[in-house]
Design an enzyme around this catalytic site. Structure first.
Site, PDB file in Angstrom:
ATOM      1  CG  ASP A   1      10.455  30.111  80.033  1.00 40.48           C
ATOM      2  OD1 ASP A   1      11.133  31.111  79.443  1.00 40.48           O
ATOM      3  OD2 ASP A   1       9.715  29.741  80.635  1.00 40.48           O
ATOM      4  CB  ILE A   2       8.552  34.320  76.287  1.00 42.90           C
ATOM      5  CG1 ILE A   2       8.062  32.831  75.028  1.00 42.90           C
ATOM      6  CG2 ILE A   2       8.831  35.335  76.434  1.00 42.90           C
ATOM      7  CD1 ILE A   2       6.965  33.647  74.897  1.00 42.90           C
TER       8      ILE A   2
ATOM      9  CD  GLU B   1       7.367  32.652  81.450  1.00 46.03           C
ATOM     10  OE1 GLU B   1       6.213  32.457  81.695  1.00 46.03           O
ATOM     11  OE2 GLU B   1       7.935  32.664  82.361  1.00 46.03           O
TER      12      GLU B   1
END
Length: 633
Positions: free
Chosen positions: A502-503, A545
């Site tokens: 996950d960004i 994301e």
């Protein structure tokens, strides 16, 4: 609902509206040898940078055309002058319109009729008759489409889109302006393209999306100043000041207005300077500096005395009325605001109407005219409700238009490819019919054609299946594909390591820098993920994301090692072209998926829980149960 159906009908016509190369290009080449041709072309371009230069160039072109007539060039020169005078002298603008119209029967370029309609619409708009202006711009768009003239179509779409935005038709306005940007760029008119982008930002401003509008205006002003487009940069800076005024950024708004004023004075643009004074007067009112506001209004009225701009006059009256109310001169305020109310009602400018009703209610209450004050408060509430409802409806409609347009473009591309394949097959069949020498030969040829069609059908089916299993933005397998692969791996009876990436702070990137930057970040991280995979490893985008990596027959150590490699590679991404002072990072959760019932769902749940533990522990780390590998600090 009726508005949505209207948009749907427009979208259905889009393939026919985006016309091929117009015959105007050939006609322009035929006239290019004329000594007035380069003057006319430069006048058109100068209209977006220095209007006085545009007037001088167009007048010089007409002087040469007097001795060597050319109807097409004369019409274009007079249209450039019409654009110039529509902001300064309506009688001279009407004279240019009449002279251009008289030349139409002699014109070789059919699209010039659209330019004449656009000129007439600009005159109506400057006079405050927006309904007639809009209907005339509709005629301009139709005439340009019928003639296949993309330059004139771009101009007409820009004018119609701008006016639709002013009247609150935000979704259709954005559709027009975006089409005009595409056509301007295709026709190599970068100055006009930047102006159309400025119009898009103005619509976002009117929709209440001030942050997005501010970002567009800042980018546009920077590009226009770098290109020497002083007139357009002045307009953009004024609009940026208005946006900052809406956001309550008084000091920034004042600095922006003063920068715009410097540009207006440098090119002798009185109308632009008048608008800037109006903006500064609004700031004085917001700060309670009533006498200074009246001084600014007086300066603006002096500059706009010869300007045929009913909307500007109404805005100045509104600012004056608010200042008079602040100075406890309610009777004068009511008198001034009454004229502004009439002008805004005629132009259907709902936001300005609401502000005028609010100011009138306050002044009438000060006079003790409670009945009138109550009536204006009631109208204010009605307009405010309508504005909010319209902004919400138009935002939803804008998203629908954008989605439907993108979907239709994809559908059209597929249809064109299928049409090409079908036409090729039909052509082969026609030739086969002409070669009927023997029945056996014909039968064999028909069988070959049918086989080719079947092969094309299978290839198209495979291509469609690939599209359905691929994430369009990043090119990685999508959620459906990667989860299906995980199910297949577990069906073999072996374990599979699962890693969810996950960004970090991705929403902040989108909010502060826009979704275009967010998309670039997603693509760059996807490239890092793809580069880290090897052997039987599989990676894909879960959505938003988040990315999912599968490591068949791997243990936790191998999965954590891969997660660390990706995390470190993401941290090395150069973000300076998007933003400064903010490195990229990712957090990851790891789990082992086991065969059996619930294997996929259970593994995703445990990996997701580990991801959230990594987020809670400070982000930029890989987490599995009690095992945490964090970035060194």
């Amino acid at each position: 609902m009726m508005r949505i159906m209207k948009v749907a009908r427009i979208l259905a016509m889009l393939p026919g509206l985006l016309l091929a190369s117009p015959p105007a290009g050939a006609l322009d080449r035929a006239a290019s040898a004329h000594p007035a041709a380069p003057l006319v072309q430069e006048a058109i371009r100068a209209g977006r940078s220095n209007p006085d230069d545009a007037q001088r160039l167009a007048d010089d072109a007409l002087a040469r055309l007097a001795t060597q007539p050319d109807a097409d060039l004369e019409i274009r020169a007079r249209l450039a002058l019409c654009d110039y005078y529509s902001e300064r002298d309506l009688e001279r603008a009407r004279d240019m319109l009449a002279r251009a119209t008289a030349q139409l029967p002699l014109a070789r370029r059919g699209g010039l009729r659209a330019g004449v309609h656009s000129c007439e619409g600009e005159i109506h708009e400057a006079a405050g008759d927006t309904m007639r202006a809009l209907s005339t711009f509709e005629l301009a768009v139709s005439a340009a489409e019928a003639a296949g003239d993309e330059e004139m179509l771009a101009n007409a779409l820009y004018l119609r889109g701008w006016l639709r935005g002013v009247q609150g038709d935000f979704a259709l306005g954005l559709l027009d302006l975006r089409r005009s940007v595409t056509l301007y760029e295709k026709g190599d008119f970068p100055e006009h393209s930047r102006t159309a982008v400025n119009g898009i930002a103005t619509i976002y401003n009117r929709m209440g999306d001030y942050a997005q509008a501010q970002q567009y205006f800042e980018q546009a002003a920077k590009a226009q100043l770098a290109a020497g487009m002083q007139r357009e940069a002045m307009v953009t800076l004024y609009n940026l000041g208005r946006t900052r005024e809406h956001l309550g950024q008084w000091d920034d708004a004042q600095a922006t207005y003063l920068q715009a004023m410097g540009l207006a004075r440098a090119i002798g643009y009185a109308r632009g300077e008048a608008y800037v004074h109006r903006g500064l007067a609004g700031l004085h009112n917001a700060r309670g500096e009533w006498p200074q506001a009246l001084e600014r209004v007086a300066d603006a009225e002096r500059l706009a005395a010869g300007t045929p701009d009913a909307r500007l006059q109404a805005q100045l009256a509104l600012v004056r009325g608010v200042a008079l109310q602040g100075l406890k001169r309610p009777a004068e305020s009511v008198s001034v605001l009454g004229g502004a109310l009439t002008a805004f009602a005629r132009a259907e400018a709902l936001s300005e109407l609401a502000a005028t009703h609010a100011a009138l209610a306050a002044a009438q209450a000060e006079l003790g005219d409670w009945r009138s004050a109550y009536e204006n408060q009631r109208r204010l509430r009605e307009l405010t409700d309508r504005l909010h409802a319209r902004q919400l409806d138009q935002r939803v409609l804008t998203l629908k238009v954008e989605f439907d347009t993108a979907a239709r473009e994809k559908e059209n591309a597929l249809l064109l490819r299928e049409k090409a394949a079908t036409e090729a097959a039909l052509e082969q069949q026609r030739r086969a019919g002409q070669l009927q020498i023997l029945a056996v030969t014909l039968a064999a040829l028909l069988a070959a054609v049918l086989g080719l069609l079947a092969w094309r059908h299978r290839r198209t089916s495979r291509r469609m299946q690939t599209l359905a299993m691929t994430d369009e933005l990043t090119g990685l397998p999508n959620r459906r594909a990667v989860l299906a692969r995980l199910g297949e791996l577990l069906a073999t009876g072996n374990d599979c390591a699962v890693l969810i990436l996950d960004i970090d702070h991705f929403k902040t990137i989108n909010d502060q820098h826009g979704h275009l930057v967010g998309d670039e970040v997603l693509r760059k991280v996807a490239s890092v993920v793809s580069g880290a995979l090897h052997g039987r490893m599989v990676g894909g985008r879960l959505g938003g994301e988040e990315f999912l990596l599968l490591l068949p027959d791997s243990d936790l150590d191998e999965a954590v090692t891969l997660g660390e490699q990706v995390r470190e590679a993401v941290a090395r991404i150069d973000t300076s072209r998007w933003f400064s002072g903010r490195p990229l990072s990712v957090s990851a959760g790891v789990a082992i998926a086991h065969p059996g019932a619930g294997g996929v769902a259970d593994a995703l749940r445990r990996a997701d829980a580990a991801l959230y533990e990594a987020k809670a522990a400070g982000r930029n780390r890989v987490h599995f149960g009690k095992l945490v590998l964090a970035a060194s600090s």
